[in-house]
Design an enzyme around this catalytic site. Structure first.
Site, mmCIF file in Angstrom:
data_model
loop_
_atom_site.group_PDB
_atom_site.id
_atom_site.type_symbol
_atom_site.label_atom_id
_atom_site.label_comp_id
_atom_site.label_asym_id
_atom_site.label_seq_id
_atom_site.Cartn_x
_atom_site.Cartn_y
_atom_site.Cartn_z
ATOM 1 N N SER A 10 -63.899 63.664 101.213
ATOM 2 C CA SER A 10 -64.601 64.226 102.318
ATOM 3 C C SER A 10 -65.857 64.483 102.407
ATOM 4 O O SER A 10 -66.419 64.199 103.300
ATOM 5 C CB SER A 10 -63.752 65.378 102.741
ATOM 6 N N ASN A 66 -66.012 64.417 94.606
ATOM 7 C CA ASN A 66 -66.843 64.633 95.877
ATOM 8 C C ASN A 66 -68.149 64.438 95.735
ATOM 9 O O ASN A 66 -68.795 63.782 96.426
ATOM 10 C CB ASN A 66 -66.287 65.839 96.509
ATOM 11 N N GLY A 97 -58.801 74.106 114.102
ATOM 12 C CA GLY A 97 -59.536 72.848 113.636
ATOM 13 C C GLY A 97 -58.481 71.581 113.565
ATOM 14 O O GLY A 97 -57.998 71.331 112.329
ATOM 15 N N LYS A 102 -57.038 71.727 92.064
ATOM 16 C CA LYS A 102 -57.753 70.943 92.971
ATOM 17 C C LYS A 102 -59.060 70.719 92.652
ATOM 18 O O LYS A 102 -59.652 69.723 92.986
ATOM 19 C CB LYS A 102 -57.367 71.302 94.364
ATOM 20 N N ASN A 148 -60.950 73.070 101.090
ATOM 21 C CA ASN A 148 -61.285 72.621 99.482
ATOM 22 C C ASN A 148 -62.319 74.012 99.132
ATOM 23 O O ASN A 148 -63.364 74.256 99.809
ATOM 24 C CB ASN A 148 -61.984 71.222 99.515
#
Lengths: 304, 304
Positions: free
Chosen positions: B254, B192, B8, B184, B103
């Site tokens: 993201s 998000n 990726g 996180k 994530n």
């Protein structure tokens, strides 16, 4: 015969006032933007129950010009309730009953603070209605109204009001005040806000399994709070409200229309106030608290 | 010297892989849409820490063509992790360390189920980076990476990885796995989703007092859950994350970029899975549960 006054001649006040006037009652209408039009052309009600026109309307642009009334319907958006301090007094005699046909929790308590001796009731309108043009009301479906006595000592006046509504072909019933206000909140709190927050419709919220579950959880938050405050609403009322909504045609709640047309939303009486009431009883409604925050954000962004 | 593989090659994998390659490490990159371009033109990293170009890149369009590696970075969107069952095996030798730079919560557990004897670690990237064009990575700020050991028995390999990162001018540190993943999540779960749900940016969410409060409450839901699971995060970590975000330039997380570009959102590992973990411990995160439902609705509407 009673003399009626309507403060706020829109989708709701225009409909119920016109129905009473059409049945022969004396009704006086306060108008704002539509005053000139209605004074000249009257009120048109396009209704699923039979359309009609009122050609000779008692229309006013100021309550100063209106006579005192026996029953006054307050049909303003609740964001404008501070105006009642000036709007109401000219309409009041010693025994005037003021019926707040508005959405939310805490409305009567706040108006009572402004007018400590006022006779007050809540009007819970179950109706799909919209003002589509000046002086034109489009009544799509339903139409019944529940009246909950808040501080009216005159039982006969309350009964007379119900009889007058029935004579006007409006299904009206006396209900317990707290139960009626909180039952309405069970529907209002999830659907008004969620259609705004997700820019969608009631039917689509129920079609998606995630938001179906969320809506039901929000309803249960309201019911749980009401129960803890001693209000008699069974948990199964949530399923009933969901079923009713599934049976309705896709519908944009009033808050969605307000948001779409860039009008202020009734966040305070629909969310902030019931959340405060819950907190006073040591209760939380976390998902509706989040919805309140989202709505406050969206309103601030719209005004930015 | 270790041999590195990157699955990726986007904003994250492209950045860290290119930094290692630029410092002289052997790095093999799996590419998808950009394969032809990068094979021919190399990788360009425009970076706040100094831009550079890699002209001779070990680029592959299939892991079947890649050599086995000592360390593999998985930098796919987690919605594609089911592909790892086929993508990973050609890269693995007996002692390969696989670092999931992704994530969410539960990623390592699920990959471990696919490959029971795999040596696994979590990579927590603190970076503002985007792939702006084929083969072009735009690294705006930050860039440090925390590595949390999930199931790697080879301590020396972990240490070597850290040393290689540092040699490549990437600030890297070993951290406790659960603490790192949940810390996180404290940032990821509120920001998000909320930027998607309210179609906005991190700075505007914190500027509005209602959503500031909501974001903090959501952070506390995560911290409270982590604490109950025995993970050591103090409540004050929420204030620290908020302060960090206030100090950042306005930023689209993201998930917001995924939603805006009509790509699938990482709802499962960012919301569904941590909410499941919480429930396993008898805990609720009601505001994040509501956010999950809103995101699921928005994704379904986008695909409708």
């Amino acid at each position: 015969m009673l003399r009626y006054g309507v403060i706020g001649t829109g989708a709701i006040g225009g409909y119920y006032g016109a129905k009473l006037a059409h049945s022969g009652q004396e009704v006086h209408f306060l108008l704002h933007k539509d005053y000139e039009y209605v004074k000249k052309n009257g009120l048109q009600v396009d209704s699923c129950d039979g359309s009609f026109h009122l050609s000779d309307v008692n229309a006013y642009s100021s309550t100063q010009d209106m006579p005192t009334c026996d029953v006054v319907f307050v049909c303003l958006k609740s964001v404008n309730n501070h105006l009642l301090a000036e709007l109401l007094p000219p309409l009041l005699h010693q025994d005037t009953l003021v019926v707040l046909i508005q959405n939310g929790i805490g409305l009567e308590a706040d108006v009572q603070k402004m007018f400590p001796r006022l006779e007050l009731a809540a009007g819970l309108a179950f109706i799909c209605s919209a003002k589509t043009e000046p002086g034109h009301i489009n009544h799509q479906c339903y139409g019944y109204i529940n009246i909950g006595n808040y501080s009216c000592h005159n039982e006969e006046l309350m009964n007379q009001l119900i009889r007058d509504f029935k004579k006007a072909n409006v299904d009206a019933n006396l209900v317990e005040y707290h139960e009626a206000r909180w039952k309405k909140a069970v529907w209002n709190m999830p659907f008004n806000g969620m259609t705004v927050a997700l820019n969608t419709r009631t039917d689509l919220l129920l079609k998606n399994p995630s938001t179906f579950k969320l809506i039901k959880e929000q309803m249960l938050e309201v019911i749980h709070t009401a129960q803890q405050m001693g209000v008699n609403i069974p948990m199964s009322f949530a399923d009933k409200m969901i079923q009713n909504t599934l049976d309705m045609t896709p519908y944009s709640p009033s808050m969605k229309l307000d948001y779409d047309y860039h009008r202020p939303m009734e966040i305070y009486y629909l969310y902030t106030r019931p959340l405060e009431e819950a907190r006073k009883h040591g209760l939380q409604m976390p998902k509706l608290e989040m919805l309140e925050a989202e709505l406050q954000f969206l309103e601030a962004q719209q005004n930015a």
